[in-house]
Scaffold this motif. Structure first.
Motif, PDB file in Angstrom:
ATOM      1  N   ALA A   1       4.440   3.506 -11.337  1.00  0.00           N
ATOM      2  CA  ALA A   1       3.450   2.767 -10.552  1.00  0.00           C
ATOM      3  C   ALA A   1       3.089   3.551  -9.297  1.00  0.00           C
ATOM      4  N   ASN A   2       1.773   3.632  -9.020  1.00  0.00           N
ATOM      5  CA  ASN A   2       1.320   4.395  -7.870  1.00  0.00           C
ATOM      6  C   ASN A   2      -0.011   3.834  -7.403  1.00  0.00           C
ATOM      7  N   PRO A   3      -0.104   3.374  -6.160  1.00  0.00           N
ATOM      8  CA  PRO A   3      -1.354   2.797  -5.667  1.00  0.00           C
ATOM      9  C   PRO A   3      -2.554   3.738  -5.776  1.00  0.00           C
ATOM     10  N   THR A   4      -2.336   5.023  -5.547  1.00  0.00           N
ATOM     11  CA  THR A   4      -3.439   5.981  -5.639  1.00  0.00           C
ATOM     12  C   THR A   4      -3.991   6.035  -7.064  1.00  0.00           C
TER      13      THR A   4
ATOM     14  N   ILE B   1      -7.813   5.100  -8.326  1.00  0.00           N
ATOM     15  CA  ILE B   1      -8.643   5.974  -9.154  1.00  0.00           C
ATOM     16  C   ILE B   1      -9.022   5.270 -10.453  1.00  0.00           C
ATOM     17  N   ALA B   2      -8.052   4.621 -11.065  1.00  0.00           N
ATOM     18  CA  ALA B   2      -8.323   3.921 -12.320  1.00  0.00           C
ATOM     19  C   ALA B   2      -9.348   2.810 -12.109  1.00  0.00           C
ATOM     20  N   GLY B   3      -9.182   2.076 -11.006  1.00  0.00           N
ATOM     21  CA  GLY B   3     -10.115   0.995 -10.713  1.00  0.00           C
ATOM     22  C   GLY B   3     -11.525   1.512 -10.462  1.00  0.00           C
ATOM     23  N   THR B   4     -11.633   2.587  -9.694  1.00  0.00           N
ATOM     24  CA  THR B   4     -12.942   3.165  -9.372  1.00  0.00           C
ATOM     25  C   THR B   4     -13.633   3.689 -10.634  1.00  0.00           C
TER      26      THR B   4
ATOM     27  N   GLY C   1      -3.806  -4.684  -8.393  1.00  0.00           N
ATOM     28  CA  GLY C   1      -2.506  -4.016  -8.305  1.00  0.00           C
ATOM     29  C   GLY C   1      -2.377  -3.232  -7.011  1.00  0.00           C
ATOM     30  N   PHE C   2      -3.456  -2.584  -6.614  1.00  0.00           N
ATOM     31  CA  PHE C   2      -3.453  -1.820  -5.356  1.00  0.00           C
ATOM     32  C   PHE C   2      -3.248  -2.755  -4.167  1.00  0.00           C
ATOM     33  N   VAL C   3      -3.987  -3.869  -4.135  1.00  0.00           N
ATOM     34  CA  VAL C   3      -3.890  -4.821  -3.024  1.00  0.00           C
ATOM     35  C   VAL C   3      -2.472  -5.366  -2.900  1.00  0.00           C
ATOM     36  N   THR C   4      -1.851  -5.649  -4.028  1.00  0.00           N
ATOM     37  CA  THR C   4      -0.476  -6.169  -4.019  1.00  0.00           C
ATOM     38  C   THR C   4       0.509  -5.109  -3.531  1.00  0.00           C
ATOM     39  N   ALA C   5       0.312  -3.876  -3.998  1.00  0.00           N
ATOM     40  CA  ALA C   5       1.255  -2.801  -3.663  1.00  0.00           C
ATOM     41  C   ALA C   5       1.067  -2.282  -2.246  1.00  0.00           C
ATOM     42  N   SER C   6      -0.202  -2.245  -1.783  1.00  0.00           N
ATOM     43  CA  SER C   6      -0.475  -1.656  -0.460  1.00  0.00           C
ATOM     44  C   SER C   6      -1.444  -2.523   0.343  1.00  0.00           C
TER      45      SER C   6
ATOM     46  N   ALA D   1      -2.959  -0.799   3.493  1.00  0.00           N
ATOM     47  CA  ALA D   1      -3.483   0.554   3.358  1.00  0.00           C
ATOM     48  C   ALA D   1      -4.768   0.727   4.161  1.00  0.00           C
ATOM     49  N   ARG D   2      -5.029   1.940   4.619  1.00  0.00           N
ATOM     50  CA  ARG D   2      -6.241   2.209   5.411  1.00  0.00           C
ATOM     51  C   ARG D   2      -7.498   1.962   4.577  1.00  0.00           C
ATOM     52  N   SER D   3      -7.379   2.142   3.267  1.00  0.00           N
ATOM     53  CA  SER D   3      -8.540   1.976   2.391  1.00  0.00           C
ATOM     54  C   SER D   3      -8.655   0.556   1.821  1.00  0.00           C
ATOM     55  N   ILE D   4      -7.890  -0.394   2.365  1.00  0.00           N
ATOM     56  CA  ILE D   4      -7.838  -1.726   1.763  1.00  0.00           C
ATOM     57  C   ILE D   4      -9.214  -2.399   1.751  1.00  0.00           C
ATOM     58  N   ASP D   5     -10.019  -2.226   2.793  1.00  0.00           N
ATOM     59  CA  ASP D   5     -11.335  -2.869   2.811  1.00  0.00           C
ATOM     60  C   ASP D   5     -12.264  -2.265   1.757  1.00  0.00           C
ATOM     61  N   GLN D   6     -12.154  -0.970   1.539  1.00  0.00           N
ATOM     62  CA  GLN D   6     -12.926  -0.320   0.475  1.00  0.00           C
ATOM     63  C   GLN D   6     -12.533  -0.898  -0.880  1.00  0.00           C
ATOM     64  N   ILE D   7     -11.235  -1.087  -1.078  1.00  0.00           N
ATOM     65  CA  ILE D   7     -10.747  -1.661  -2.338  1.00  0.00           C
ATOM     66  C   ILE D   7     -11.246  -3.097  -2.482  1.00  0.00           C
TER      67      ILE D   7
END
Length: 313
Positions: free
Chosen positions: A227-230, A234-237, A254-259, A262-268
């Motif tokens: 598991a890796n947020p990065t 990438i997979a989501g994008t 998954g990214f939101v839950t894991a991080s 994160a600085r990129s959370i609003d982009q996600i």
């Protein structure tokens, strides 16, 4: 008739004298070798023993014991010279000499010398590979690590290092094969981490090249290992670009839950809202658009979505 017998006797005596002379010469060579060895001069001793063996084999049965003693000394001396070269960091020369020691030991039936050389030679190749890897000569390092696993097909660390060098050289096929073998042989933790990072790098490069399917496939391979947020980002994008909204949502969530910080959370959140909206899930789209209202980059667009288009409650 007597003349013939006389000639035969003389010939026999001459042959015996010549044989005795040869035996004396071979023995003398052997003794010179022993003297040089006692003085610590291995190179000279080796030369004498090799000459003595050559003569002993020509003499035949009479010199069998002498030949046997030469054969016991020769591989041992070659091995000792090879180890001295290794200790002096003359690795290429050491490998050549130790390989010769192994060949002679095989020929003369000295299994202990063979086993010792088969252990030491891969260690020397590993040492060379590590130096080249640190120097970022990844192709050169691959060649040395390949020698390691050729000598010992069950060397998990050798396969791990081969995979690392191949990965950095951009040889994806060789890297994945070597790392899979390392994992199989017991280096699963380190090999899997390296393999996950490799797939992540490939997926990121694919995303930059707008190869969205390649980006998605390799990100998923990375995630199947670790598991890796990065990789999720990438997979989501990539999935969003491919209009595979279910996969996009799953990876962004998954990214939101894991991080969550994160600085990129609003982009996600923005991408997540877009995916939910495309699926017709107004409720979750609203949740994510509202979450980015305070971000100047997205505020105007999100406010329009919340108040005008989606009329979120």
């Amino acid at each position: 008739m007597k003349k013939i017998f006389t000639i035969l006797i003389i010939a026999t005596l001459s042959a015996a004298a010549l044989s005795a002379q040869d035996m004396e010469s071979a023995t003398s060579l052997y003794n010179e070798g022993a003297t040089a060895l006692n003085a610590g001069d291995k190179e000279t001793a080796l030369g004498y023993f090799e000459e003595a063996l050559e003569q002993a084999e020509l003499i035949g049965a009479e010199a069998e014991e002498l030949a046997y003693n030469c054969k016991r000394n020769i591989p041992t001396l070659i091995s000792a010279i090879g180890k001295e070269l290794a200790a002096a960091n003359e690795i290429d020369s050491a490998i050549v000499v130790l390989t010769r020691a192994m060949e002679k030991a095989n020929e003369y039936g000295q299994e202990d010398i063979v086993v010792e050389a088969e252990t030491l030679i891969p260690q020397l190749y590993m040492q060379q590979g590590n130096i080249l890897l640190n120097q970022k000569d990844y192709t050169g390092a691959m060649a040395k690590y390949q020698e390691v696993v050729t000598f010992n097909p069950n060397d998990a660390n050798g396969y791990l290092r081969l995979g690392q060098a191949a990965s950095r050289a951009g040889n994806i096929e060789a890297a994945t094969a070597a790392l899979a073998k390392a994992s199989e042989l017991g280096q699963s933790k380190a090999a899997d981490k390296e393999l996950a990072a490799l797939y992540l790098t490939v997926s990121n490069n694919s995303l930059k090249a707008k190869d969205y399917q390649g980006a998605l496939d390799n990100a998923e391979k990375s995630l199947s290992i670790m598991a890796n947020p990065t990789a999720m980002q990438i997979a989501g994008t990539a999935a969003l670009a491919l209009k595979d909204y279910d996969k996009a949502i799953a990876n962004f969530e998954g990214f939101v839950t894991a991080s969550p910080n994160a600085r990129s959370i609003d982009q996600i959140r923005y991408q997540l809202a877009t995916a939910y909206e495309a699926k017709g899930d107004k409720e979750n789209a609203c949740i994510n658009y509202k979450a980015i209202l305070a971000n100047p980059q997205f505020a105007e667009y999100a406010k329009h979505k919340v108040n005008v288009e989606l009329k979120c409650q």
